[in-house]
Enzyme design. Structure first.
Site, PDB file in Angstrom:
ATOM      1  N   LEU A  86       0.763  -1.175  -0.127  1.00  0.00           N
ATOM      2  CA  LEU A  86      -0.054   0.064   0.015  1.00  0.00           C
ATOM      3  C   LEU A  86       0.835   1.246   0.049  1.00  0.00           C
ATOM      4  CD1 LEU A  86      -3.029   0.490  -0.212  1.00  0.00           C
ATOM      5  CD2 LEU A  86      -3.104   0.386   2.298  1.00  0.00           C
ATOM      6  N   HIS A  87       1.576   1.518  -1.102  1.00  0.00           N
ATOM      7  CA  HIS A  87       2.397   2.451  -1.188  1.00  0.00           C
ATOM      8  C   HIS A  87       2.111   3.340  -2.527  1.00  0.00           C
ATOM      9  CE1 HIS A  87       4.795   0.753   1.905  1.00  0.00           C
ATOM     10  NE2 HIS A  87       4.997  -0.045   1.458  1.00  0.00           N
ATOM     11  N   ALA A  88       2.396   4.452  -2.798  1.00  0.00           N
ATOM     12  CA  ALA A  88       2.607   5.298  -3.768  1.00  0.00           C
ATOM     13  C   ALA A  88       1.167   5.370  -4.529  1.00  0.00           C
ATOM     14  CB  ALA A  88       3.694   5.240  -4.884  1.00  0.00           C
ATOM     15  N   PRO A 117      -0.891   2.722  -5.338  1.00  0.00           N
ATOM     16  CA  PRO A 117      -1.995   1.840  -4.835  1.00  0.00           C
ATOM     17  C   PRO A 117      -2.704   2.951  -3.567  1.00  0.00           C
ATOM     18  CG  PRO A 117      -0.457   0.639  -5.281  1.00  0.00           C
ATOM     19  CD  PRO A 117       0.141   1.867  -5.635  1.00  0.00           C
TER      20      PRO A 117
END
Length: 88
Positions: free
Chosen positions: A14-16, A18
């Site tokens: 759950l980075h950038a 997404p």
């Protein structure tokens, strides 16, 4: 107060991108939406910094919690985002 535990499918966690898509979707709902690790302290799912601060990795489980008039709809939409690889 619906709640569900889902596994994050995004290959980058759950980075950038997404996280951005998830936060934008959470912000559309009328009531509070939180996300966190099972047994951990949940954070506001509408805050990009809070969501990024969780540092959720691919394959980790998270707990989504929603409230409000559209709580069930919000939970369904947000959990669907998390179980989809949004970075592909």
């Amino acid at each position: 107060m619906p709640e569900i535990t889902v596994k994050v499918a995004s290959s980058v966690g759950l980075h950038a991108r997404p996280a951005s898509l998830f936060v934008k979707a959470a912000a559309k709902h009328s009531g509070p939406v939180t996300i966190g690790r099972p047994g951990g302290t949940p954070v506001d799912a509408r805050s990009m910094l809070s969501v990024l601060g969780l540092a959720i990795e691919h394959g980790e489980e998270v707990v989504l919690h929603t409230e409000g008039d559209d709580a069930d709809k919000a939970l369904a939409e947000l959990s669907r985002l998390l179980v989809t690889d949004l970075d592909s």
